[in-house]
Design an enzyme around this catalytic site. Structure first.
Site, PDB file in Angstrom:
ATOM      1  N   GLU A  65       0.842  -1.202   0.000  1.00 47.84           N
ATOM      2  CA  GLU A  65       0.000   0.000   0.000  1.00 47.84           C
ATOM      3  C   GLU A  65       0.870   1.242   0.000  1.00 47.84           C
ATOM      4  O   GLU A  65       2.034   1.216   0.408  1.00 47.84           O
ATOM      5  CB  GLU A  65      -0.958   0.005   1.194  1.00 47.84           C
ATOM      6  CG  GLU A  65      -0.377  -0.470   2.505  1.00 47.84           C
ATOM      7  CD  GLU A  65       0.720   0.412   3.054  1.00 47.84           C
ATOM      8  OE1 GLU A  65       0.575   1.656   2.949  1.00 47.84           O
ATOM      9  OE2 GLU A  65       1.706  -0.108   3.597  1.00 47.84           O
ATOM     10  N   GLU A  89       4.767  -0.052   0.800  1.00 44.82           N
ATOM     11  CA  GLU A  89       4.827  -0.357  -0.634  1.00 44.82           C
ATOM     12  C   GLU A  89       4.999  -1.840  -0.951  1.00 44.82           C
ATOM     13  O   GLU A  89       5.321  -2.202  -2.071  1.00 44.82           O
ATOM     14  CB  GLU A  89       5.963   0.426  -1.314  1.00 44.82           C
ATOM     15  CG  GLU A  89       5.896   1.919  -1.140  1.00 44.82           C
ATOM     16  CD  GLU A  89       7.066   2.610  -1.821  1.00 44.82           C
ATOM     17  OE1 GLU A  89       7.438   2.201  -2.945  1.00 44.82           O
ATOM     18  OE2 GLU A  89       7.617   3.555  -1.223  1.00 44.82           O
TER      19      GLU A  89
END
Length: 613
Positions: free
Chosen positions: A443, A588
């Site tokens: 994310e 990420e």
């Protein structure tokens, strides 16, 4: 000795056989699942001893040889104990004065208990022969040493009385051994525990389980004594077997099992467990891998030309994965979902909101840290814009909320309709990503660790102070401020009301990327893929799915534990041990990609290493 078989290459590998411990292999155990059984004569003898065990109340005065007493105690010492703690201590009492005092204590307590019964029941209790303490040549008191903190004993941290149960199991071993030797044993608990402890000079923290009379029996009852005297009767076996859970219409037993007895104190009610909710957008009919697949995965690992479990935590994760997917997975997909959040206006992040878009631009160009890590692990990447401020990003899948979005403090994160729609879209995305193998979650979003902390409060019950962490660079003052913001959030909405409704939690205190990731988790599991979690944000999204569908947990691997203070609490709630602990602060999907690389390498080892079958 060594077992050996021939591989397709024709080479014969000898299976390493340990010189200590279990020398059997999974192949042997699979070939003969009953191979650990005793012969029929031994089992029949055990059945006879169990069936003939009696609570003896009358004894001959003849002494019991020391070696027999020791054999009975040794059987107790061979009993099962929680965490191998062996909390039992066996106090052998032959002293006449001590036995007389114990007998007096039992007599007094018998009268006290009789006063709480109906007149008829009282008479029957007083008629019972309870002179075993005086008649038996010795007594054994099993004392439980409870001075070790429960948290320090494996298995006692949640069931604090498991040490007492261990001592009870030891007593059963002793009882059966005594019966097999023709000795009688009687268990006397008609005395106050504190008085018996004082009589035996027990230190604080050591408790007794009553008094065991041991001696040669002066009765040989074919049936239990209390049953013979019509005090009680043995229940039919079918009345004490229940399927899966306690029936709602199960009959109440008589008070304390004895009509006329005083009511027992009320027990604390059991903790509520959420019931399955087919109306939830997270609901699925998914099932965990069946036992055959789970055992087969472990058997395959046992066949490798290496000691079982030699890859440590990685072996455990691989066993979970092989039970779901088999060994042929060679790749996967990072699903990287980004969104911004109105809560950023409450100054809960060390970075400006514009950073979200910059990182997504870099990801689309193949230059963001998470995308590069995924490529290094041999993973594809799917980028999803779930609500990044500004114009939609080109070349990126668009799954944005259509309705209003709130800051959590004064309004919900998004509408229930948007939440359901994003979950559904995520499920479809998860099924699509599963075609490549592993589904790896990541994310991007400034302030989304505060959102994740709010969800952690709602889904695990921890406090705001326990939930907040450093995020991407918070200082001590900002951490305190984040806790204050979360307290304001839960002044608007009750976290307890959200715990049993994860979809509502995503709508009230979550955000669009969390709804998408929760849907991806369910969809990937439905498609038969393993899902590798990254940090706190992906883990709480997965927890929302698991709370509705516990079977989803079997399809998860915790790729790492991050530096966020409550991430470990969320993983504990998921029942997952993290594969990596690198003290990462990056999101990420970086940690999940690194973990995926370990998993894929581990599968390559399992496919390529020599086998003994």
């Amino acid at each position: 000795m060594s077992a050996h078989t021939t591989e397709p290459s024709g080479h014969i590998w000898r299976r390493p056989v340990p010189l200590i411990g279990d020398a059997t292999s999974s192949a042997e155990r699979d070939d003969d699942v009953t191979g650990w059984a005793f012969d029929d004569a031994t089992r029949a003898a055990l059945d006879r001893v169990i069936g003939a065990r009696r609570d003896i109340r009358r004894y001959r005065p003849d002494d019991v040889a020391d070696e027999l007493v020791r054999a009975v105690i040794e059987a107790g010492h061979g009993g099962p104990s929680v965490g191998q703690s062996q909390p039992w201590r066996f106090i052998v009492v032959r002293d006449r004065r001590t036995r007389e005092r114990a007998a007096l204590m039992a007599d007094r307590e018998r009268l006290r208990q009789a006063d709480g019964l109906t007149p008829e029941r009282k008479s029957r209790l007083l008629d019972l022969q309870l002179e075993g303490i005086r008649e038996a040549p010795l007594g054994i008191v099993v004392a439980c040493d409870r001075r070790t903190p429960a948290s320090g004993v494996l298995g006692r941290n949640t069931f604090h009385d498991a040490d007492l149960w261990s001592c009870a199991a030891a007593i059963e071993n002793m009882w059966l051994t005594a019966r097999a030797a023709g000795l009688g044993m009687g268990w006397v608990t008609l005395m106050r525990p504190t008085e018996l402890a004082g009589l035996l000079h027990l230190p604080a923290g050591v408790e007794t389980l009553g008094w065991l009379c041991l001696g040669w029996p002066d009765e040989r009852p074919p049936f239990p004594g209390l049953e013979r005297r019509a005090w009680s009767h043995k229940l039919p076996l079918d009345e004490v077997i229940m399927a899966d859970r306690w029936p709602e219409n199960a009959p109440q037993p008589p008070v304390s099992g004895l009509p006329g007895a005083a009511p027992a104190p009320e027990a604390a009610p059991p903790a509520a467990v959420p019931e399955p909710d087919p109306s939830s957008p997270l609901w699925s009919e998914i099932a965990a891998p069946d036992q055959r697949h789970v055992v087969a995965a472990r058997d395959r690992a046992d066949d490798l030309l290496t000691p079982p479990g030699s890859l440590g935590k990685l072996d455990q994760a691989l066993d979970r994965m092989v039970a779901v997917t088999g060994e042929d997975v060679t790749g996967g997909t990072l699903v990287l979902v980004a969104a911004d959040h109105p809560i950023v206006e409450h100054r809960v992040s060390a970075f400006d909101q514009s950073v979200t878009r910059e990182v997504m631009d870099a990801a689309a160009a193949g230059r963001a840290v998470g995308v590069v890590a995924a490529a290094g692990a041999g993973l594809d990447t799917i980028l999803v814009d779930a609500g990044v401020v500004g114009e939609p990003l080109a070349g990126v899948e668009q799954l944005r909320p259509a309705g209003p979005r709130g800051d959590l403090v004064t309004a919900p994160a998004m509408t229930g309709e948007d939440t359901a729609r994003l979950i559904a879209a995520g499920r479809e995305l998860g099924r699509r990503a599963a075609a490549r193998g592993l589904v790896v979650l990541g994310e991007i979003g400034v302030a989304n660790t505060t959102i994740a902390s709010a969800l952690a409060c709602a889904l695990t019950g921890i406090s705001p102070e326990q939930a907040v962490g450093i995020g991407a660079g918070s200082d001590a003052a900002m951490i305190d401020h984040k806790a204050e913001v979360l307290r304001a959030v839960f002044g608007r909405v009750d976290p307890q009301a959200l715990r049993t409704d994860p979809a509502s939690a995503l709508a009230e205190v979550g955000g669009p990327e969390f709804a998408v990731l929760a849907g991806v988790t369910v969809g990937a599991a439905e498609a038969g893929a393993m899902v590798v979690l990254d940090g706190l944000a992906t883990s709480v999204a997965a927890l929302a799915a698991v709370e509705v569908n516990p079977a989803v947990q079997s399809y998860l691997v915790a790729g790492q534990v991050s530096r966020e203070s409550c991430h470990q609490a969320v993983l504990t709630e998921l029942g997952l041990e993290p594969l990596l602990d690198l003290r990462l602060r990056a999101g990420e999907g970086v940690g999940a990609s690194l973990a995926a690389q370990h998993l894929l390498t581990g599968l390559a080892v399992r496919r390529g290493a020599g086998r003994t079958r």
